[in-house]
Design a protein around this motif. Structure first.
Motif, mmCIF file in Angstrom:
data_model
loop_
_atom_site.group_PDB
_atom_site.id
_atom_site.type_symbol
_atom_site.label_atom_id
_atom_site.label_comp_id
_atom_site.label_asym_id
_atom_site.label_seq_id
_atom_site.Cartn_x
_atom_site.Cartn_y
_atom_site.Cartn_z
ATOM 1 N N CYS A 160 -4.656 -4.660 -7.110
ATOM 2 C CA CYS A 160 -3.693 -5.754 -6.932
ATOM 3 C C CYS A 160 -4.085 -6.610 -5.732
ATOM 4 C CB CYS A 160 -2.284 -5.200 -6.710
ATOM 5 S SG CYS A 160 -1.454 -4.624 -8.194
ATOM 6 N N ALA A 161 -4.343 -5.954 -4.601
ATOM 7 C CA ALA A 161 -4.686 -6.691 -3.380
ATOM 8 C C ALA A 161 -5.925 -7.551 -3.600
ATOM 9 C CB ALA A 161 -4.912 -5.710 -2.229
ATOM 10 N N ALA A 162 -6.922 -6.993 -4.311
ATOM 11 C CA ALA A 162 -8.160 -7.748 -4.558
ATOM 12 C C ALA A 162 -7.905 -8.996 -5.398
ATOM 13 C CB ALA A 162 -9.185 -6.857 -5.254
ATOM 14 N N ARG A 163 -6.810 -8.980 -6.172
ATOM 15 C CA ARG A 163 -6.488 -10.139 -7.025
ATOM 16 C C ARG A 163 -5.397 -11.018 -6.414
ATOM 17 N NH1 ARG A 163 -7.579 -5.867 -10.931
ATOM 18 N NH2 ARG A 163 -9.268 -6.544 -12.318
ATOM 19 N N GLY A 164 -5.051 -10.740 -5.160
ATOM 20 C CA GLY A 164 -4.064 -11.568 -4.486
ATOM 21 C C GLY A 164 -2.637 -11.294 -4.912
ATOM 22 N N VAL A 165 -2.376 -10.071 -5.392
ATOM 23 C CA VAL A 165 -1.032 -9.706 -5.840
ATOM 24 C C VAL A 165 -0.463 -8.650 -4.889
ATOM 25 C CG1 VAL A 165 0.319 -8.684 -7.723
ATOM 26 C CG2 VAL A 165 -1.612 -10.194 -8.242
ATOM 27 N N PRO A 166 0.697 -8.882 -4.286
ATOM 28 C CA PRO A 166 1.302 -7.877 -3.405
ATOM 29 C C PRO A 166 1.537 -6.572 -4.154
ATOM 30 C CG PRO A 166 2.468 -9.967 -3.246
ATOM 31 C CD PRO A 166 1.521 -10.092 -4.400
ATOM 32 N N ALA A 167 1.536 -5.465 -3.415
ATOM 33 C CA ALA A 167 1.686 -4.159 -4.065
ATOM 34 C C ALA A 167 2.466 -3.211 -3.174
ATOM 35 C CB ALA A 167 0.315 -3.571 -4.400
ATOM 36 N N ILE A 168 3.178 -2.298 -3.831
ATOM 37 C CA ILE A 168 3.876 -1.211 -3.157
ATOM 38 C C ILE A 168 3.154 0.080 -3.484
ATOM 39 C CG2 ILE A 168 6.026 0.105 -3.041
ATOM 40 C CD1 ILE A 168 7.523 -2.465 -3.767
ATOM 41 N N THR A 169 2.841 0.867 -2.450
ATOM 42 C CA THR A 169 2.243 2.179 -2.638
ATOM 43 C C THR A 169 3.111 3.193 -1.888
ATOM 44 O OG1 THR A 169 0.202 3.469 -2.348
ATOM 45 C CG2 THR A 169 0.668 1.805 -0.686
ATOM 46 N N SER A 170 2.623 4.394 -1.683
ATOM 47 C CA SER A 170 3.415 5.390 -0.944
ATOM 48 C C SER A 170 2.526 6.124 0.051
ATOM 49 C CB SER A 170 4.060 6.397 -1.905
ATOM 50 O OG SER A 170 3.166 7.454 -2.214
ATOM 51 N N ASP A 171 3.161 6.784 1.003
ATOM 52 C CA ASP A 171 2.378 7.536 1.992
ATOM 53 C C ASP A 171 1.908 8.879 1.433
ATOM 54 O OD1 ASP A 171 4.792 8.876 1.954
ATOM 55 O OD2 ASP A 171 5.080 8.888 4.122
ATOM 56 N N LEU A 172 2.229 9.170 0.160
ATOM 57 C CA LEU A 172 1.665 10.343 -0.512
ATOM 58 C C LEU A 172 0.522 9.952 -1.440
ATOM 59 C CD1 LEU A 172 4.765 12.590 -1.333
ATOM 60 C CD2 LEU A 172 3.046 12.892 0.454
ATOM 61 N N SER A 173 0.077 8.718 -1.341
ATOM 62 C CA SER A 173 -1.168 8.319 -2.006
ATOM 63 C C SER A 173 -2.224 8.160 -0.924
ATOM 64 C CB SER A 173 -1.000 7.008 -2.776
ATOM 65 O OG SER A 173 -1.072 5.898 -1.908
ATOM 66 N N GLY A 174 -3.475 8.471 -1.273
ATOM 67 C CA GLY A 174 -4.542 8.355 -0.281
ATOM 68 C C GLY A 174 -4.672 6.938 0.242
ATOM 69 N N PHE A 175 -4.515 5.956 -0.655
ATOM 70 C CA PHE A 175 -4.614 4.551 -0.245
ATOM 71 C C PHE A 175 -3.489 4.191 0.720
ATOM 72 C CE2 PHE A 175 -3.298 0.105 -1.050
ATOM 73 C CZ PHE A 175 -4.414 -0.533 -0.521
ATOM 74 N N GLY A 176 -2.257 4.605 0.392
ATOM 75 C CA GLY A 176 -1.130 4.300 1.262
ATOM 76 C C GLY A 176 -1.271 4.940 2.626
ATOM 77 N N ASP A 177 -1.737 6.181 2.651
ATOM 78 C CA ASP A 177 -1.951 6.875 3.922
ATOM 79 C C ASP A 177 -3.030 6.174 4.743
ATOM 80 O OD1 ASP A 177 -1.545 9.341 5.624
ATOM 81 O OD2 ASP A 177 -3.669 9.586 5.167
ATOM 82 N N TYR A 178 -4.086 5.727 4.065
ATOM 83 C CA TYR A 178 -5.168 5.007 4.751
ATOM 84 C C TYR A 178 -4.653 3.693 5.337
ATOM 85 C CZ TYR A 178 -9.662 2.731 5.552
ATOM 86 O OH TYR A 178 -10.722 2.084 6.141
ATOM 87 N N VAL A 179 -3.826 2.980 4.582
ATOM 88 C CA VAL A 179 -3.258 1.716 5.058
ATOM 89 C C VAL A 179 -2.429 1.943 6.314
ATOM 90 C CG1 VAL A 179 -1.525 -0.054 4.504
ATOM 91 C CG2 VAL A 179 -3.312 0.508 2.845
ATOM 92 N N LEU A 180 -1.587 2.988 6.296
ATOM 93 C CA LEU A 180 -0.745 3.267 7.457
ATOM 94 C C LEU A 180 -1.582 3.539 8.706
ATOM 95 C CD1 LEU A 180 2.074 5.526 5.935
ATOM 96 C CD2 LEU A 180 2.289 3.177 6.732
ATOM 97 N N GLN A 181 -2.723 4.202 8.519
ATOM 98 C CA GLN A 181 -3.540 4.587 9.670
ATOM 99 C C GLN A 181 -4.504 3.497 10.124
ATOM 100 O OE1 GLN A 181 -5.303 8.555 9.662
ATOM 101 N NE2 GLN A 181 -4.025 9.142 7.928
ATOM 102 N N ASN A 182 -4.876 2.595 9.225
ATOM 103 C CA ASN A 182 -5.982 1.689 9.533
ATOM 104 C C ASN A 182 -5.679 0.198 9.447
ATOM 105 O OD1 ASN A 182 -8.503 3.596 9.746
ATOM 106 N ND2 ASN A 182 -7.369 4.301 7.954
ATOM 107 N N VAL A 183 -4.580 -0.192 8.811
ATOM 108 C CA VAL A 183 -4.309 -1.616 8.598
ATOM 109 C C VAL A 183 -3.077 -2.024 9.405
ATOM 110 C CG1 VAL A 183 -3.871 -3.423 6.904
ATOM 111 C CG2 VAL A 183 -5.310 -1.466 6.290
ATOM 112 N N ALA A 184 -3.311 -2.773 10.455
ATOM 113 C CA ALA A 184 -2.201 -3.244 11.291
ATOM 114 C C ALA A 184 -1.389 -4.300 10.544
ATOM 115 C CB ALA A 184 -2.754 -3.826 12.592
#
Length: 612
Positions: free
Chosen positions: A515-539
């Motif tokens: 979604c992000a790569a196509r310019g579409v906002p997205a909701i994930t969770s902190d129990l997904s690897g991507f969501g956990d990575y975002v919380l730790q690495n994306v300000a």
């Protein structure tokens, strides 16, 4: 911690890299996306020192694999070609060619069925040397074990071809290729072994069947549970590969816990997944593409809903979720609960507008619902009738304008033949109905026991006219050949306003990243690897259009309320704010490009080369 930048220098210029995966030229699951999307960034660094190794299934490979002919193979002088020629001299059916994807990597494909005459010995050796049992009637396990045996032979021959100080790195993905690892170690083949589990097999099964999976993880008896789910062989292979590799890796901090408790080894490294963002870049076109594909979704929505009642499409938001049908793991349960609450809030608020929510997944079905198919066909007929009337009126109006001295607009109705008036009226009469728009587009094999349908029926979220949240459950892939959508999945994503993926169990999770790569906002969770990575690495990730629902150590009720609030805030954005948000999303997607994330792999390879 910031996202690392890609390393400009090649790792170990004296090493060859063989990446082994079941999904090389063989699209089965999510690992296919990982491998395929990573190729360009890997080729950029490893170049001719890189090849992929996978099983040869002719039907699957034919559309994306271009084999070298005998003359081309004879003229190649690299170690991979030498190993393939040597295997052929021993009578093995092995192919060398190009994977027709971005980066055009060299690929070796080996037919697993040629080793079926040795299956008895292969199974005996796996049990005798490594304690891996194999039942007699599981063809996937037979394919996996036969391929593992042949992959071992290829690597034995390859390492015999290389001349020191040149070395060989072999990176195995998932248990399906891990069979080769314990034997490579036992026979002391001089190859540096990396093994990645993208999700422990047992973890996925446990999470699907235990709503408190994370709380119970430390008490799991892996052997008993593997037997319970009838996956003992696969889990034992996975454990043997994890313990036999020089470097053991996984894809997120979340799956590190699984590895510790279910595989009994702490991973040496975490390798987050990325995308080849260049494939998705539309420069300044992505806003126009959103409009273009939203119009295609408008057509579907008109066919699906307007037969019963209409609403303002310019004031309608398209939300969606997609992925494997795992009702609890993928967060479909949480999404539905939040949608029901959002529906109530919208009804009480007096805000204008509607939400159409698409569930795109895969379920066994008999056929497309005839009512849905007929409605689409009749709307197409309405469109054809309208275009014919438009052409007729246009021609006559143009003539009238040129010939008339009266500047007033003439009666347009008089310019339409009675034939077209009658056809227009009859087509609309045959189309309109008083029944509710169906929630699901297909006739499921087991409609009565489907969890999504069970929820919407209990919650009465069944597309009543007064419902502000409408549901479309599409239990098949979106494709250009579908008579309902007629578009690619990626085009469908671009046409939507928001992706919702609040997974309970998701080792990584490509859908919000796509979604992000196509310019579409997205909701994930902190129990997904991507969501956990975002919380730790994306300000300031919410400013970039990536929202993370908290599910760790939260009750279902707390998470549902948080997700409802996110959706509530989103539906209140005006068009200008949504456009700005899509701009922010698209510009931030570069953070997840393989060119930046490849450095994690480089470190793992450097560590493997130190160990032998």
């Amino acid at each position: 911690m910031q996202v690392p930048l890609s390393s400009p220098e090649p790792i170990a210029p004296d090493a060859l890299l063989v990446e082994v995966a079941w999904e090389v030229c063989n699209q089965v699951g999510g690992i296919y996306t990982v491998i395929r999307s990573k190729v360009p960034a890997t080729v950029q660094v490893w170049d001719e020192r890189y090849c992929l190794l996978g099983p040869y299934f002719a039907h699957q490979a034919q559309g994306e694999f271009e084999p070298y002919d005998d003359y081309q193979l004879a003229t190649l002088t690299d170690p991979f070609a030498d190993a393939v020629r040597e295997m052929r001299r021993h009578g093995y059916d092995v192919q060398l060619g190009i994977w027709l994807v971005t980066g055009r990597p060299r690929v070796v494909l080996i037919n697993p069925y040629q080793a079926y005459n040795r299956l008895g010995q292969i199974k005996y050796d796996l049990w005798h040397h490594h304690g891996i049992p194999t039942p007699d009637n599981d063809d996937l396990l037979h394919q996996v074990e036969a391929f593992g045996y042949l992959a071992k032979i290829f690597l034995q021959i390859l390492t015999a071809q290389v001349v020191p100080p040149q070395r060989v790195l072999a990176h195995f993905h998932e248990w399906m290729t891990g069979v080769a690892i314990p034997d490579l170690r036992r026979e002391q083949v001089p190859v540096h072994l990396v093994f990645t589990t993208h999700a422990t097999l047992l973890g996925r099964y446990l999470a699907m069947n235990d709503p408190n999976f994370y709380d119970h993880l430390m008490q799991v008896d892996w052997a008993a549970e593997a037997r319970h789910f009838n996956i003992e062989t696969a889990v034992t292979i996975e454990r043997a590969a994890a313990h036999g590799s020089h470097v053991f890796t996984t894809v997120s901090e979340l799956t590190v816990r699984e590895c510790i408790y279910l595989l009994d080894r702490i991973p040496d490294a975490v390798l987050p997944n990325g995308l080849n963002i260049e494939r998705f870049v539309a420069l300044h076109e992505f806003q126009n593409l959103h409009q273009q594909y939203k119009s295609k979704i408008h057509e579907f929505v008109m066919a699906h809903f307007f037969q019963s009642y209409s609403f303002d499409l310019d004031n309608t938001l398209y939300l969606f979720t997609s992925g494997r049908y795992e009702y609890h793991n993928k967060g479909f349960d949480l999404t539905l609960e939040a949608l029901a609450r959002l529906n109530y809030r919208l009804q009480q608020s007096g805000l204008q507008g509607n939400v159409v929510m698409f569930f795109i997944t895969k379920r066994p079905f008999h056929s497309i619902n005839p009512q849905v198919l007929q409605s689409r066909a009749v709307l197409d007929e309405v469109q054809a009738t309208v275009e014919a009337i438009q052409q007729q009126v246009g021609e006559r109006l143009f003539y009238a304008a040129a010939a008339s001295t009266d500047h007033r607009l003439p009666d347009l109705s008089s310019m339409v033949d009675d034939y077209w008036k009658l056809r227009y009226r009859r087509t609309l009469q045959s189309w309109k109905t008083t029944s509710l728009p169906p929630v699901i587009t297909h006739n499921l094999v087991d409609d009565a026991n489907d969890d999504i349908l069970d929820f919407v029926r209990r919650a009465n979220l069944v597309n009543n006219q007064h419902d502000r949240v409408k549901i479309v459950y599409h239990p098949d892939f979106v494709s250009p050949t579908s008579p309902l959508f007629g578009m690619e999945y990626g085009q469908f994503v671009r046409g939507c306003h928001l992706g919702i993926f609040p997974s309970y169990y998701e080792p990584w999770g490509y859908t919000p990243l796509e979604c992000a790569a196509r310019g579409v906002p997205a909701i994930t969770s902190d129990l997904s690897g991507f969501g956990d990575y975002v919380l730790q690495n994306v300000a300031n990730h919410e400013d970039k259009g990536i929202f993370v629902v908290h599910r760790q150590e939260k009750s279902f009720e707390e998470s549902a309320e948080e997700l409802t609030e996110m959706l509530w805030q989103f539906v209140q954005l005006n068009r200008r704010e949504r456009i700005m948000q899509r701009n922010n999303v698209e510009s931030s997607s570069e953070l997840f490009d393989w060119k930046n994330l490849r450095v994690y792999y480089d470190r793992a390879y450097a560590l493997a080369l130190e160990r032998y």
